[in-house]
Write a protein that holds these residues in place. Sequence first.
Motif, short mmCIF file in Angstrom:
data_model
loop_
_atom_site.label_atom_id
_atom_site.label_comp_id
_atom_site.label_asym_id
_atom_site.label_seq_id
_atom_site.Cartn_x
_atom_site.Cartn_y
_atom_site.Cartn_z
N GLN A 255 -2.19 11.14 -21.31
CA GLN A 255 -1.51 9.86 -21.13
C GLN A 255 -0.95 9.71 -19.72
N LEU A 256 -1.09 8.49 -19.19
CA LEU A 256 -0.52 8.18 -17.88
C LEU A 256 0.93 7.74 -18.09
N ARG A 257 1.84 8.62 -17.87
CA ARG A 257 3.26 8.25 -17.97
C ARG A 257 3.64 7.64 -16.63
N GLU A 258 3.74 6.32 -16.65
CA GLU A 258 3.82 5.50 -15.45
C GLU A 258 2.48 5.63 -14.72
N TYR A 259 2.27 6.68 -13.94
CA TYR A 259 0.98 6.94 -13.31
C TYR A 259 0.95 8.39 -12.86
N LYS A 293 4.52 11.21 1.19
CA LYS A 293 4.65 12.58 0.69
C LYS A 293 4.16 12.73 -0.75
N ASP A 294 4.20 11.67 -1.51
CA ASP A 294 3.51 11.68 -2.80
C ASP A 294 3.07 10.26 -3.13
N ILE A 295 2.06 10.17 -3.99
CA ILE A 295 1.43 8.88 -4.24
C ILE A 295 1.05 8.76 -5.71
N SER A 296 1.11 7.55 -6.22
CA SER A 296 0.67 7.27 -7.59
C SER A 296 0.11 5.85 -7.61
N GLY A 297 -0.39 5.43 -8.76
CA GLY A 297 -0.89 4.07 -8.87
C GLY A 297 0.22 3.05 -8.86
N GLY A 298 1.47 3.51 -8.96
CA GLY A 298 2.60 2.59 -8.99
C GLY A 298 3.40 2.52 -7.71
N GLY A 299 3.15 3.47 -6.78
CA GLY A 299 3.91 3.45 -5.53
C GLY A 299 3.79 4.76 -4.77
N VAL A 300 4.62 4.90 -3.72
CA VAL A 300 4.57 6.10 -2.89
C VAL A 300 5.99 6.53 -2.53
N ASN A 348 11.95 7.33 1.19
CA ASN A 348 12.04 6.00 0.60
C ASN A 348 11.05 5.90 -0.56
N ASN A 349 11.57 5.72 -1.76
CA ASN A 349 10.68 5.51 -2.91
C ASN A 349 10.25 4.05 -2.92
N ILE A 350 8.94 3.85 -2.79
CA ILE A 350 8.37 2.51 -2.66
C ILE A 350 7.58 2.17 -3.91
N SER A 351 7.86 1.03 -4.51
CA SER A 351 7.13 0.58 -5.70
C SER A 351 6.24 -0.60 -5.33
N ALA A 357 -5.71 -5.30 -9.86
CA ALA A 357 -5.97 -4.31 -10.91
C ALA A 357 -7.11 -3.38 -10.52
N ALA A 358 -8.17 -3.93 -9.92
CA ALA A 358 -9.31 -3.10 -9.52
C ALA A 358 -8.91 -2.13 -8.41
N LEU A 359 -8.05 -2.60 -7.49
CA LEU A 359 -7.60 -1.74 -6.40
C LEU A 359 -6.70 -0.63 -6.93
N ARG A 360 -5.83 -0.97 -7.89
CA ARG A 360 -4.97 0.05 -8.49
C ARG A 360 -5.81 1.09 -9.23
N GLU A 361 -6.82 0.62 -9.95
CA GLU A 361 -7.69 1.54 -10.69
C GLU A 361 -8.42 2.47 -9.73
N LYS A 362 -8.84 1.92 -8.58
CA LYS A 362 -9.51 2.76 -7.59
C LYS A 362 -8.56 3.83 -7.06
N LEU A 363 -7.32 3.43 -6.79
CA LEU A 363 -6.33 4.38 -6.28
C LEU A 363 -6.07 5.49 -7.31
N ILE A 364 -5.90 5.11 -8.58
CA ILE A 364 -5.65 6.10 -9.63
C ILE A 364 -6.85 7.03 -9.76
N ARG A 365 -8.05 6.48 -9.67
CA ARG A 365 -9.25 7.31 -9.77
C ARG A 365 -9.30 8.34 -8.64
N LEU A 366 -8.96 7.91 -7.42
CA LEU A 366 -8.97 8.83 -6.29
C LEU A 366 -7.91 9.93 -6.46
N ILE A 367 -6.75 9.54 -6.98
CA ILE A 367 -5.68 10.52 -7.23
C ILE A 367 -6.14 11.53 -8.28
#
Length: 378
Positions: A255-259, A293-300, A348-351, A357-367
């Motif tokens: 499960q993706l908890r947030e991302y 320093k860290d990255i997710s589909g929801g922010g950095v 700085n936590n950035i959301s 949606a397609a761009l977010r999915e691509k980012l999650i896939r790369l992660i």
Amino acid sequence: MAKPVFLSLCALLPVAAHAATHTVKDIFSSWPNASLYIFFGIGGVLLLAVFLMFGTELFRSRRESQKTAELSWSVFESLCKTHGLNDVEKQELRRIFHASGAETSDVMFKSIKAFEEGVSAEIERLRGKHDELLRVCDIISAIRSRLEYTRLQPGTRYYSSRELSAGQPINISPVKGTDNAKFRSKIRDISELSMAVVNPEEQEAVAAFSQGSEVAVSLIQTGDAVYSFRTLVITKSPDNTSLTLAHVVEMDRKQLREYLRLEVTIEAMFRVLASEADPELAKSGAKFTGTIKDISGGGVKLRTVEEFHLGDVLSVNFNFRGESFRGLKSKVVRIEKKNTAGESFLFNNISFLSIDAALREKLIRLIFEKQREEIQWQ
């Protein structure tokens, strides 16, 4: 229900026999000349009473079960009519229900999991009967469409690879050989029997797979989870551009908890679009650099020397695994001040506020790909 009643009545038999024995002894002591036939008759009557009780309860239990079954099939017929199933589709759905092992027939209309289990069992039953199998698969496809199990909404849990759709990005890799090389691919088309996948970026990569070999598949359902499963290659195209894979019912689900969040070191460039605390900074259009320093589909998490403010809206640009991400509208939701070895900086936590949606999915896939690579190296 009949089984517990039967056990209860069976438990009464020793009690009844014991009572009958004592009754006979009492009569013997008070009536020495009584006939043994009378005594055995009394015991027989007691046993007969017990069996009559059992028979009555069993009949009542079976009658209740029959009424429940009749009600279930009445609901089934009504739901078939509501969903527009014809007689052929209705009969096939009955077989799918029986194959699923579900308790009530109406579950076919509200449980994708039960439906998929029944479909898998029904198709397996018809293996070796080619013509009948193809005919039934066409009927199942029609039923799936009428029950609206064809295209699931984003975030809906998958229970079978049959629920995937054409165009779904996936990662594929041979289970053995080629040092677990992984290739990006997508589903070209899908049927009740199999799914065809292509590799548009590296067509020669299909050569790494052979007919009958085991392949590992992984994919992301946005807003839900990362899925992975192993299946077999049914066929491979002569020009090494596509594979046909067998379906599975069981898929591993993470499960993706947030991302998924991944620790990285990525240079980023950004500017402030809006700031209630410092409107002039936004108007200046000044550009800044920082390190993600860290990255997710929801922010950095963005490391900067400059100090920003909670609520500042940024436009962030960065490259990740050869892909470019530009103009991601984001918001500062948390700030941590740090001082290490005399050097002051901020996390700085950035959301992300608005991301396609397609761009977010691509980012999650790369992660996800990067995370899997790191796990394999560990």
